[in-house]
Design a protein around this motif. Structure first.
Motif, PDB file in Angstrom:
ATOM      1  N   LYS A 164       0.837  -1.188   0.000  1.00  0.00           N
ATOM      2  CA  LYS A 164       0.000   0.000   0.000  1.00  0.00           C
ATOM      3  C   LYS A 164       0.880   1.249   0.000  1.00  0.00           C
ATOM      4  CE  LYS A 164      -3.807  -2.326   0.072  1.00  0.00           C
ATOM      5  NZ  LYS A 164      -4.625  -2.392  -1.167  1.00  0.00           N
ATOM      6  N   ILE A 165       0.436   2.253  -0.760  1.00  0.00           N
ATOM      7  CA  ILE A 165       1.258   3.446  -0.981  1.00  0.00           C
ATOM      8  C   ILE A 165       0.398   4.697  -0.843  1.00  0.00           C
ATOM      9  CG2 ILE A 165       2.593   4.724  -2.709  1.00  0.00           C
ATOM     10  CD1 ILE A 165       3.289   1.928  -3.922  1.00  0.00           C
ATOM     11  N   SER A 166       0.906   5.675  -0.100  1.00  0.00           N
ATOM     12  CA  SER A 166       0.272   6.991  -0.047  1.00  0.00           C
ATOM     13  C   SER A 166       1.268   8.040  -0.500  1.00  0.00           C
ATOM     14  CB  SER A 166      -0.240   7.304   1.366  1.00  0.00           C
ATOM     15  OG  SER A 166       0.791   7.238   2.328  1.00  0.00           O
ATOM     16  N   VAL A 167       0.748   9.134  -1.067  1.00  0.00           N
ATOM     17  CA  VAL A 167       1.611  10.215  -1.527  1.00  0.00           C
ATOM     18  C   VAL A 167       1.002  11.554  -1.127  1.00  0.00           C
ATOM     19  CG1 VAL A 167       2.554   8.926  -3.488  1.00  0.00           C
ATOM     20  CG2 VAL A 167       0.528  10.367  -3.804  1.00  0.00           C
ATOM     21  N   GLU A 168       1.866  12.535  -0.962  1.00  0.00           N
ATOM     22  CA  GLU A 168       1.455  13.898  -0.660  1.00  0.00           C
ATOM     23  C   GLU A 168       1.771  14.789  -1.848  1.00  0.00           C
ATOM     24  OE1 GLU A 168       2.539  17.547   2.439  1.00  0.00           O
ATOM     25  OE2 GLU A 168       3.867  15.811   2.236  1.00  0.00           O
ATOM     26  N   LEU A 169       0.774  15.534  -2.324  1.00  0.00           N
ATOM     27  CA  LEU A 169       0.955  16.498  -3.396  1.00  0.00           C
ATOM     28  C   LEU A 169       0.813  17.885  -2.785  1.00  0.00           C
ATOM     29  CD1 LEU A 169       0.353  13.868  -4.950  1.00  0.00           C
ATOM     30  CD2 LEU A 169      -0.903  15.236  -6.614  1.00  0.00           C
ATOM     31  N   GLU A 170       1.940  18.612  -2.698  1.00  0.00           N
ATOM     32  CA  GLU A 170       1.927  19.897  -1.994  1.00  0.00           C
ATOM     33  C   GLU A 170       2.308  21.071  -2.882  1.00  0.00           C
ATOM     34  OE1 GLU A 170       3.718  21.936   2.076  1.00  0.00           O
ATOM     35  OE2 GLU A 170       4.851  20.331   1.090  1.00  0.00           O
ATOM     36  N   GLY A 258      -0.214  20.657   7.885  1.00  0.00           N
ATOM     37  CA  GLY A 258      -0.563  19.646   6.890  1.00  0.00           C
ATOM     38  C   GLY A 258       0.058  18.297   7.193  1.00  0.00           C
ATOM     39  N   ASP A 259       1.286  18.305   7.693  1.00  0.00           N
ATOM     40  CA  ASP A 259       1.949  17.052   8.064  1.00  0.00           C
ATOM     41  C   ASP A 259       1.214  16.371   9.216  1.00  0.00           C
ATOM     42  OD1 ASP A 259       3.865  18.010   6.255  1.00  0.00           O
ATOM     43  OD2 ASP A 259       5.004  18.958   7.862  1.00  0.00           O
ATOM     44  N   ILE A 288      -6.565  17.087  15.320  1.00  0.00           N
ATOM     45  CA  ILE A 288      -5.157  17.070  15.720  1.00  0.00           C
ATOM     46  C   ILE A 288      -4.371  18.149  14.963  1.00  0.00           C
ATOM     47  CG2 ILE A 288      -4.362  15.300  14.070  1.00  0.00           C
ATOM     48  CD1 ILE A 288      -2.675  14.165  16.424  1.00  0.00           C
ATOM     49  N   ALA A 289      -4.751  18.416  13.706  1.00  0.00           N
ATOM     50  CA  ALA A 289      -4.088  19.493  12.962  1.00  0.00           C
ATOM     51  C   ALA A 289      -4.419  20.843  13.589  1.00  0.00           C
ATOM     52  CB  ALA A 289      -4.517  19.462  11.496  1.00  0.00           C
TER      53      ALA A 289
END
Length: 311
Positions: A164-170, A258-259, A288-289
């Motif tokens: 499983k893979i997640s990515v962040e587009l910032e 965001g993190d 939590i953010a």
């Protein structure tokens, strides 16, 4: 289950000023602080407060292992977060660095980065991935050096189809991020990326991206004070959750918000699973953010989980 986060690790120097300095202006800062930064390191720092059930690994480029910067970073993370698979550039001693000016008048910040460390290669990543046994791992990628990241993701897909893979587009101006979204199981879109690609709202971003990111089971888009939107593609359930607020809430430090949101969603997705519905998962990530925004740094954010469970 282990979560492997791949991204840059920075040392941040933060100056708080009454306002942004004009060109050639001399301005006295009201405070200075230094701390470890970087998207993936921030996410792991929050995650390690929330659960002991996940094994957490950071893959980042660091200067020489004996350098004072690397020793400081190691002491900040270990033993809760493993740096055993970090890549050390032994010929260099300076870490990747960010110099951040926080304006008290506007509440915003300006960031200047410096990084002379050569980036990770595909070969370096594949050696690490094989050692880590991806069959039991979740890989989270910062959207960084997209061509290399895409090759790394494609390698995992070929060699370990169940991973499983997640990515962040910032970053909106960074070409190649869309291709990363098309290969991921979970995608996190920032407001700046969405707006830079022509989307007017988080809902519009998620709706249109769901047609493009066909492999994804979860899409999330944060939108600052307007909260966040998430879509589970299998059920086609789209949820909006307002930004967290509380009595006497005050924005103190937006760096890493965001993190922290990503940490909240990964925790909810990996550790709570079907016990929480999508609305609960998104609500917790926003909580939590929001709590992070109301304080300096990342310490003590476990209280977000405690207060969420007591609702």
């Amino acid at each position: 289950m282990s979560l492997v986060a791949i991204g840059a690790c920075y040392v941040d120097t933060i100056l708080t000023t009454p306002h942004y300095p004009g060109e050639d202006e001399k301005l006295r800062a009201s405070s200075i602080s230094r701390r470890r930064g970087g998207n993936c390191p921030n996410t792991l720092e929050v995650l390690q407060q929330l659960t002991a059930d996940l094994s957490l690994d950071l893959v980042a480029i660091l200067p020489a292992k004996s350098s004072s910067a690397s020793r400081q970073i190691q002491s900040a993370f270990e033993p809760h977060i493993s740096l055993a698979h970090c890549i050390y550039r032994e010929e260099l001693s300076e870490p990747a660095s960010s110099y951040i000016i926080k304006s008290q008048s506007s509440g915003s910040r300006t960031i200047v980065n410096y990084n002379e460390l050569p980036e990770m290669t595909v070969a370096e990543f594949t050696n690490i991935a094989d050692y880590l046994d991806p069959k039991t791992s979740w890989f989270h990628f910062e959207g960084r050096i997209p061509d290399v990241t895409l090759s790394c993701i494609c390698y995992l897909r070929r060699q370990y189809p169940s991973v499983k893979i997640s990515v962040e587009l910032e970053k909106p101006g960074r070409p190649g991020l869309q291709e990363l979204a098309e290969e991921a199981d979970v995608v996190f879109y920032s407001k700046s990326w969405a707006q830079g690609n022509g989307y007017q709202t988080a809902e519009e971003c998620i709706q249109k991206q769901s047609v493009i990111a066909r492999k994804a089971s979860l899409l999330c888009c944060t939108w600052g004070q307007n909260g966040a939107v998430a879509l589970e593609t299998k059920s086609k359930s789209m949820i909006h959750s307002p930004a967290y607020s509380a009595v006497d809430f005050k924005v103190v430090d937006t760096i890493g918000a965001g993190d922290t949101f990503i940490a909240g969603m990964l925790y909810a997705w990996l550790c709570q699973g079907d016990k929480w519905n999508l609305s609960q998962k998104l609500g917790f990530a926003n909580r939590i953010a929001g709590m992070k925004v109301s304080q300096e740094g990342f310490a003590g954010l476990k209280r977000a989980l405690e207060s969420f469970n007591s609702q």
